[in-house]
Design an enzyme around this catalytic site. Structure first.
Site, PDB file in Angstrom:
ATOM      1  N   HIS A  62       0.848  -1.343  -0.037  1.00 23.50           N
ATOM      2  CA  HIS A  62      -0.081   0.084   0.069  1.00 23.50           C
ATOM      3  C   HIS A  62       0.901   1.222   0.153  1.00 23.50           C
ATOM      4  O   HIS A  62       0.239   2.270  -0.189  1.00 23.50           O
ATOM      5  CB  HIS A  62      -1.128  -0.017   1.034  1.00 23.50           C
ATOM      6  CG  HIS A  62      -0.518  -0.230   2.528  1.00 23.50           C
ATOM      7  ND1 HIS A  62      -0.788  -1.327   3.022  1.00 23.50           N
ATOM      8  CD2 HIS A  62       0.047   0.719   3.435  1.00 23.50           C
ATOM      9  CE1 HIS A  62      -0.340  -0.999   4.379  1.00 23.50           C
ATOM     10  NE2 HIS A  62       0.213  -0.046   4.438  1.00 23.50           N
ATOM     11  N   HIS A  91       6.966   6.723   5.107  1.00 26.43           N
ATOM     12  CA  HIS A  91       6.432   6.280   3.738  1.00 26.43           C
ATOM     13  C   HIS A  91       5.669   7.207   3.028  1.00 26.43           C
ATOM     14  O   HIS A  91       5.650   8.498   3.391  1.00 26.43           O
ATOM     15  CB  HIS A  91       5.450   5.027   4.182  1.00 26.43           C
ATOM     16  CG  HIS A  91       4.469   5.548   4.918  1.00 26.43           C
ATOM     17  ND1 HIS A  91       4.442   5.425   6.408  1.00 26.43           N
ATOM     18  CD2 HIS A  91       3.368   6.320   4.785  1.00 26.43           C
ATOM     19  CE1 HIS A  91       3.445   6.175   6.789  1.00 26.43           C
ATOM     20  NE2 HIS A  91       2.480   6.393   5.777  1.00 26.43           N
ATOM     21  N   HIS A  93       2.363   9.000   0.324  1.00 24.86           N
ATOM     22  CA  HIS A  93       1.200   8.826  -0.282  1.00 24.86           C
ATOM     23  C   HIS A  93       0.866   9.463  -1.650  1.00 24.86           C
ATOM     24  O   HIS A  93       1.460  10.509  -1.547  1.00 24.86           O
ATOM     25  CB  HIS A  93      -0.039   9.313   0.616  1.00 24.86           C
ATOM     26  CG  HIS A  93       0.017   8.513   2.102  1.00 24.86           C
ATOM     27  ND1 HIS A  93      -0.942   7.617   2.249  1.00 24.86           N
ATOM     28  CD2 HIS A  93       0.917   8.630   3.277  1.00 24.86           C
ATOM     29  CE1 HIS A  93      -0.667   6.942   3.399  1.00 24.86           C
ATOM     30  NE2 HIS A  93       0.531   7.722   4.046  1.00 24.86           N
ATOM     31  N   HIS A 110       5.091  10.744   5.055  1.00 21.49           N
ATOM     32  CA  HIS A 110       4.982  10.625   6.592  1.00 21.49           C
ATOM     33  C   HIS A 110       6.062   9.920   7.306  1.00 21.49           C
ATOM     34  O   HIS A 110       6.565   8.655   6.859  1.00 21.49           O
ATOM     35  CB  HIS A 110       3.732   9.846   6.790  1.00 21.49           C
ATOM     36  CG  HIS A 110       2.446  10.282   6.339  1.00 21.49           C
ATOM     37  ND1 HIS A 110       1.076   9.733   5.960  1.00 21.49           N
ATOM     38  CD2 HIS A 110       2.223  11.609   6.197  1.00 21.49           C
ATOM     39  CE1 HIS A 110       0.242  10.264   5.718  1.00 21.49           C
ATOM     40  NE2 HIS A 110       0.798  11.708   5.770  1.00 21.49           N
ATOM     41  N   THR A 193      -3.995   6.947   9.105  1.00 19.76           N
ATOM     42  CA  THR A 193      -4.820   6.742   8.082  1.00 19.76           C
ATOM     43  C   THR A 193      -4.995   5.481   7.463  1.00 19.76           C
ATOM     44  O   THR A 193      -5.744   5.557   6.244  1.00 19.76           O
ATOM     45  CB  THR A 193      -4.301   7.845   6.986  1.00 19.76           C
ATOM     46  OG1 THR A 193      -3.072   7.320   6.386  1.00 19.76           O
ATOM     47  CG2 THR A 193      -3.822   9.078   7.966  1.00 19.76           C
ATOM     48  N   THR A 194      -4.722   4.450   8.088  1.00 23.26           N
ATOM     49  CA  THR A 194      -4.895   3.098   7.431  1.00 23.26           C
ATOM     50  C   THR A 194      -5.652   2.358   8.524  1.00 23.26           C
ATOM     51  O   THR A 194      -5.472   2.555   9.947  1.00 23.26           O
ATOM     52  CB  THR A 194      -3.587   2.478   6.908  1.00 23.26           C
ATOM     53  OG1 THR A 194      -2.638   2.580   7.955  1.00 23.26           O
ATOM     54  CG2 THR A 194      -3.416   3.123   5.634  1.00 23.26           C
TER      55      THR A 194
HETATM   56  O1  1SD Z   1      -0.410   4.363   6.336  1.00 24.78           O
HETATM   57  C1  1SD Z   1       0.420   4.043   7.352  1.00 24.78           C
HETATM   58  C2  1SD Z   1       0.688   2.706   7.558  1.00 24.78           C
HETATM   59  O2  1SD Z   1       1.144   2.084   6.349  1.00 24.78           O
HETATM   60  C3  1SD Z   1       1.521   2.279   8.588  1.00 24.78           C
HETATM   61  O3  1SD Z   1       2.746   2.610   8.503  1.00 24.78           O
HETATM   62  C4  1SD Z   1       0.993   3.020   9.763  1.00 24.78           C
HETATM   63  C5  1SD Z   1       1.809   2.791  10.918  1.00 24.78           C
HETATM   64  O4  1SD Z   1       1.470   1.343  11.499  1.00 24.78           O
HETATM   65  O5  1SD Z   1       0.715   4.495   9.550  1.00 24.78           O
HETATM   66  C6  1SD Z   1      -0.037   4.727   8.745  1.00 24.78           C
HETATM   67  S1  1SD Z   1      -0.365   6.667   8.621  1.00 24.78           S
HETATM   68  O6  1SD Z   1      -1.058   6.940   9.274  1.00 24.78           O
HETATM   69  O7  1SD Z   1       1.138   6.988   8.717  1.00 24.78           O
HETATM   70  N1  1SD Z   1      -0.599   6.624   7.221  1.00 24.78           N
HETATM   71 ZN    ZN Z   2       0.817   7.609   5.969  1.00 33.49          ZN
END
Ligand code: 1SD
Ligand code: ZN
Length: 251
Positions: A62, A91, A93, A110, A193-194
């Protein structure tokens, strides 16, 4: 689990489980200077962001993620944060998850940190304010942004390979992915956000945008595959602010 918004019907964000539906402090949100209240925080402190660091890169189906070896000494503090937070992973988006006055930008980074009083990320992730995410929004330019180079160098290795980490062939300097002005940011309490969208995150969204080359976004991020198909987009729609205060710190 479907994060690709082109498939956002069945099991898309509107069907995500748990807190994703029931929560009242969800992320992302729209950020608007008219809605925000002034922040009077100390400036953010980012320690060791200027150091060349090694990391693993993974396509987790993702997003594309850089993982720091733990415990790492890259930390974030002050700026209204209630603790000192250690960097776990970075990571991306595409397009952005947070919008600025309704506008969605082509890329959002992020930098996910956890309260360093916890032994590991997964423990902190269950606690309110256990996590701090530093978010950076990008705008497209013709010129590439060289700060991405060490990461993009290794991206073709993972674009068609899900779940396998590769060591970056070059060191990254995180500061090279940040804007010049760090004392200009939105600060609010929100969620991952996941799924399961745990409400454990203190968000700092930098308000100065950073350039990224159009080609870097299109030829690299948009080539990341999930289940053998290009991951066209991986952002969650904006959520209700409800009765939260959104702070805007200005230099
Ligand atoms: O979407 C990420 C997810 O991949 C994971 O990294 C999680 C942390 O366990 O964080 C979310 S996010 O809220 O940083 N988008
Ligand atoms: Zn994120």
């Amino acid at each position: 689990l479907i994060l690709n918004n082109s498939q956002a019907g069945f099991r898309g964000p509107n069907q995500w489980p748990g807190m994703c539906q029931a929560g009242t402090r969800q992320s992302p949100i729209d950020l608007d200077p008219q809605v925000a209240v002034p922040g009077h925080f100390e400036p953010l402190v980012l320690l060791n962001y200027d150091r060349p660091v090694s990391a693993n890169i993974t396509n987790n189906g993702h997003t594309v993620m850089l993982n720091m070896e733990q415990p790492c000494e890259i930390v974030m503090a002050a700026g209204g944060l209630p603790a000192v937070y250690r960097l776990e992973q970075i990571h991306f988006h595409w397009k952005s998850e947070h919008t600025l006055e309704g506008k969605r930008w082509p890329l959002e980074m992020h930098m996910v940190h956890y309260d360093r009083r916890f032994k590991k990320f997964s423990e902190a992730a269950k606690i309110k304010k256990g996590l701090a995410v530093l978010a950076v929004l990008f705008y497209e330019t013709k010129e590439p942004n060289n700060g991405f180079q060490p990461m993009l160098e290794s991206m073709p290795k993972v674009s068609h390979v899900e779940g396998t980490p590769f060591k970056l062939s070059q060191h990254v300097i995180l500061q090279d992915l940040l804007p010049h002005e760090l004392n200009y940011f939105y600060h609010y309490a929100g969620s991952l956000t996941t799924p399961n969208c745990d409400e454990s995150v203190v968000w700092t969204v930098l308000a100065q945008l950073v350039p990224v080359g159009e080609e870097q976004v299109v030829a690299q991020f948009h080539k990341i595959q999930s289940h053998h198909e290009p991951l066209i987009s991986n952002y969650r729609p904006v959520q209700k602010v409800n009765n939260r205060l959104i702070y805007l710190q200005q230099p």
